[in-house]
Enzyme design. Structure first.
Site, short mmCIF file in Angstrom:
data_model
loop_
_atom_site.label_atom_id
_atom_site.label_comp_id
_atom_site.label_asym_id
_atom_site.label_seq_id
_atom_site.Cartn_x
_atom_site.Cartn_y
_atom_site.Cartn_z
N TYR A 179 -7.00 25.89 -27.75
CA TYR A 179 -6.39 24.96 -26.80
C TYR A 179 -7.47 24.00 -26.33
CZ TYR A 179 -8.55 28.55 -23.97
OH TYR A 179 -9.45 29.44 -23.48
N LYS A 195 -16.58 40.50 -28.60
CA LYS A 195 -15.39 41.36 -28.58
C LYS A 195 -15.57 42.64 -29.40
CE LYS A 195 -11.99 37.79 -27.50
NZ LYS A 195 -10.68 37.23 -27.83
N SER A 233 -10.81 31.05 -17.10
CA SER A 233 -10.41 32.37 -16.58
C SER A 233 -10.60 32.52 -15.06
CB SER A 233 -11.15 33.49 -17.31
OG SER A 233 -10.68 33.54 -18.64
N ALA A 273 -9.89 37.00 -34.64
CA ALA A 273 -8.74 36.44 -33.92
C ALA A 273 -7.45 36.75 -34.68
CB ALA A 273 -8.91 34.94 -33.74
P1 ATR Z 1 -12.87 34.80 -35.01
O1 ATR Z 1 -13.30 36.08 -34.40
O2 ATR Z 1 -12.68 33.67 -34.05
O3 ATR Z 1 -11.69 34.96 -35.89
P2 ATR Z 1 -14.57 34.70 -37.33
O4 ATR Z 1 -14.47 36.16 -37.57
O5 ATR Z 1 -15.89 34.02 -37.50
O6 ATR Z 1 -14.13 34.31 -35.87
O7 ATR Z 1 -13.49 33.98 -38.25
C1 ATR Z 1 -13.29 32.60 -38.24
C2 ATR Z 1 -12.10 32.29 -39.14
O8 ATR Z 1 -11.87 30.88 -39.12
C3 ATR Z 1 -12.31 32.66 -40.59
O9 ATR Z 1 -11.07 33.04 -41.13
C4 ATR Z 1 -12.83 31.36 -41.19
O10 ATR Z 1 -12.63 31.24 -42.59
P3 ATR Z 1 -13.69 31.91 -43.62
O11 ATR Z 1 -13.39 33.37 -43.63
O12 ATR Z 1 -13.40 31.24 -44.91
O13 ATR Z 1 -15.05 31.58 -43.07
C5 ATR Z 1 -11.95 30.38 -40.46
N1 ATR Z 1 -12.48 29.00 -40.42
C6 ATR Z 1 -13.53 28.55 -39.71
N2 ATR Z 1 -13.67 27.21 -39.87
C7 ATR Z 1 -12.69 26.82 -40.71
C8 ATR Z 1 -12.30 25.56 -41.27
N3 ATR Z 1 -12.95 24.42 -40.98
N4 ATR Z 1 -11.21 25.51 -42.08
C9 ATR Z 1 -10.55 26.65 -42.37
N5 ATR Z 1 -10.86 27.87 -41.88
C10 ATR Z 1 -11.92 27.96 -41.06
#
Ligand code: ATR
Length: 280
Positions: A217, A66, A17, A131
């Site tokens: 990315y 966030k 950034s 996200a």
């Molecule tokens: P963010 O704010 O970045 O979205 P988060 O709220 O912790 O962070 O959510 C992470 C997302 O990535 C979730 O949908 C998570 O799936 P789960 O709800 O089952 O935990 C997903 N995620 C993280 N690692 C993953 C992986 N190795 N394979 C598939 N989904 C993954």
């Protein structure tokens, strides 16, 4: 004294950034500085309030703050309210206003930079965390025939789909239950890339007309982009364009000037390519 801006996150030392906003400031002739603030969760609130108390003009907020940022501000823009997350704070008189520019950044990259156009596309969003939530409304503005949220934990996808049911044709699913039918657009909003993984999605969701977009990315292909390329997707993109577009939207909210993103995107891509080459 130049106006002060910055990024609060934890960790943020890897962030691009300052490079992006530094280029925008030069290109538009703005007298401003943009610094990184490593701010652990227990100090986030007091450090942000301290920054503005000292006369700071605006900030970006990234992981893991966030949602905390949405609780800290005096007002939320409608899109920040819907995303339940804030990545940009600006002043409006005495008030701190929280905005979320992530979704519009993705949309602008897909439509303006990548020139993608569909009529009634089938869209798949992978992930059901913050996200994913932040990009649902902008993706629904593309007028999909259906938008499927698929998540490793299926109930989270179904809950999120229910929340957005009044905004368009959204449904939630697990990965394994996805029908073996290609989507026009697949957006990876999981954090799997951060662990060097791609989500375990059935391969039939990718066809030769499918665009795969990773919101993550990095130098070289992300695991999701590499997976999409192996399966012969029409396009496999990582989120550099979303990064510069969300930053441009923040910049405009702060300075009232819209910077040209094309030279910044080009500079980022070439820096990333150099980093990838250095590594290999
Ligand atoms: P963010 O704010 O970045 O979205 P988060 O709220 O912790 O962070 O959510 C992470 C997302 O990535 C979730 O949908 C998570 O799936 P789960 O709800 O089952 O935990 C997903 N995620 C993280 N690692 C993953 C992986 N190795 N394979 C598939 N989904 C993954």
């Amino acid at each position: 004294m130049p106006d002060a801006y910055g990024l609060f996150g934890w960790p943020v030392h890897h962030s691009w950034s300052p490079f992006i906003h530094g280029m925008y400031a030069r290109l538009t002739g703005q007298d401003m500085v943009y610094r990184l603030y490593e701010s652990p969760p227990e100090r986030f609130r007091s450090e942000v309030l301290g920054f503005f108390g000292d006369g700071g003009s605006g900030i970006n907020v990234t992981l893991p703050h966030k949602r905390a940022a949405a609780d800290l501000v005096n007002e939320l823009t409608p899109r920040a309210q819907l995303a339940d997350a804030v990545n940009t704070i600006f002043r409006r008189g005495e008030a701190l206003v929280g905005d979320n520019t992530d979704g519009v950044g993705l949309l602008r990259d897909l439509t303006a930079n990548l020139g993608l156009r569909w009529s009634s596309p089938r869209i798949l969003v992978l992930g059901a965390g913050g996200a994913a939530r932040g990009v649902l409304e902008p993706l629904l503005s593309l007028g999909p025939s259906e938008l499927v949220i698929a998540n490793r934990t299926p109930d989270r996808a179904r809950d999120l789909a229910r929340e957005f049911a009044t905004h368009g044709p959204v449904r939630g699913s697990g990965f394994a239950e996805l029908e073996p039918q290609p989507f026009h657009l697949i957006v990876n909003a999981t954090s799997a890339s951060l662990r060097g993984e791609a989500p375990l999605v059935p391969i039939d969701v990718v066809g030769t007309d499918t665009t795969c977009y990773d919101m993550a990315y990095g130098a070289g292909d992300t695991p999701f982009v590499a997976w999409a390329r192996r399966l012969g997707a029409a396009r496999a993109e990582q989120g550099w364009g979303m990064l510069v577009e969300q930053a441009a939207e923040s910049f405009e909210a702060w300075r009232g000037v819209r910077p040209d993103t094309a030279p910044v995107l080009e500079a980022l891509r070439s820096r990333a390519a150099t980093a990838a080459n250095t590594r290999s």
